[in-house]
Design a protein around this motif. Structure first.
Motif, PDB file in Angstrom:
ATOM      1  N   SER A   1       0.812  -1.225   0.000  1.00  0.00           N
ATOM      2  CA  SER A   1       0.000   0.000   0.000  1.00  0.00           C
ATOM      3  C   SER A   1       0.842   1.272   0.000  1.00  0.00           C
ATOM      4  O   SER A   1       0.358   2.345  -0.364  1.00  0.00           O
ATOM      5  N   ASP A   2       2.125   1.136   0.383  1.00  0.00           N
ATOM      6  CA  ASP A   2       3.004   2.297   0.376  1.00  0.00           C
ATOM      7  C   ASP A   2       3.537   2.621  -1.024  1.00  0.00           C
ATOM      8  O   ASP A   2       4.147   3.667  -1.232  1.00  0.00           O
ATOM      9  N   LYS A   3       3.290   1.716  -1.985  1.00  0.00           N
ATOM     10  CA  LYS A   3       3.765   1.916  -3.354  1.00  0.00           C
ATOM     11  C   LYS A   3       2.707   2.640  -4.175  1.00  0.00           C
ATOM     12  O   LYS A   3       1.513   2.332  -4.092  1.00  0.00           O
TER      13      LYS A   3
END
Length: 199
Positions: free
Chosen positions: A94-96
Motif C-alpha cells: 500500500s506504500d507503493k
C-alpha cells in the motif's frame, strides 16, 4: 517423443501489458511473480507445469481427464485464490504508488483445450509441449470474447465429456463462439464469465 491425449489449461493474467507499462518496476516485479506462484500452488487436480509464459502458466495433464465438476471447481479455485492474493498484495504494498489499482487492472482468464496427440519433450531442465493442439490452445487466448475474465472451453474438450450445460455452472450462463485459425479452420468453444464469483 511419444504423443498422447493431453488436457491443456492456461490461466492467463489479463491487463498484464498495461500493468507492466503503468506501474513502476519494483511493484510489478513483486506482484506478477507472486500471482503466478499463487496460480501454481492453487493447482489441486495434479496438473503439471510445462512453462511459465510471462503472464500465464501452461499446465497439462496426460491420461484420464478429471471429472468435469472437478475441472470446473479447479477453475473457480484458481480465480477466487487469485483475487484473494491480489487483495493481499494491494494491502502489503500500500506504500507503493498505484498499488490500490492492482485488483482494478488485473484479472484472470482460463483456457481449457484437449488434444489427442501432444508430445512432452524435455528441453534442458524444462518440459516443452509439442503438437498442433498446443498452437490451438495458445491461439484461443487471442479470441473474440467480449469480457476480460472467463473460462473458455474448446469444443474439442467438451466432446470428451458426455455433455456440458449451464447446469454445470451456478454463477453465470455459458455462451458459444468460435475463431478461425489459419491452416486449421474454425475452432468452436464455450465460455462463461468469471466476474460474478467476486461480486
Amino acid at each position: 517423443m511419444k504423443a498422447a491425449p493431453t488436457l491443456i489449461c492456461i490461466p492467463d493474467i489479463s491487463g498484464f501489458t498495461q500493468f507492466m507499462s503503468d506501474m513502476d518496476f519494483e511493484l510489478t516485479s513483486r506482484v506478477i511473480p507472486s500471482l503466478l506462484n499463487n496460480i501454481i500452488y492453487s493447482n489441486e487436480i495434479e496438473l503439471k507445469v510445462s512453462e511459465i509464459e510471462g503472464d500465464a502458466v501452461l499446465f497439462f495433464r496426460q491420461g484420464e481427464l478429471p471429472p468435469l465438476d472437478k475441472l470446473v471447481e479447479q477453475c473457480r479455485y484458481f480465480y477466487t485464490e487469485f483475487y484473494k492474493q491480489m487483495n493481499t498484495l494491494r494491502k502489503k504494498h500500500s506504500d507503493k504508488n498505484g498499488a490500490y489499482k492492482i485488483p482494478e487492472m488485473l484479472g484472470l482468464k482460463i483456457i481449457l483445450h484437449y488434444g489427442q496427440e501432444i508430445g512432452v519433450v524435455p528441453v534442458g531442465k524444462r518440459i516443452k509441449l509439442m503438437g498442433e493442439d498446443v498452437i490451438v490452445a495458445h491461439r484461443l487466448l487471442k479470441n473474440n470474447v467480449p469480457i476480460d475474465e472467463y473460462i473458455l472451453i474448446s469444443d474439442q474438450l467438451i466432446s470428451e465429456y458426455d455433455s456440458i450445460s449451464n447446469d454445470d455452472f451456478d454463477w453465470a450462463s455459458l455462451k458459444e463462439s468460435s475463431i478461425k485459425i489459419k491452416h486449421m479452420g474454425d475452432v468452436g468453444f464455450k465460455y462463461i464469465n468469471l466476474k460474478p464469483l467476486t461480486e
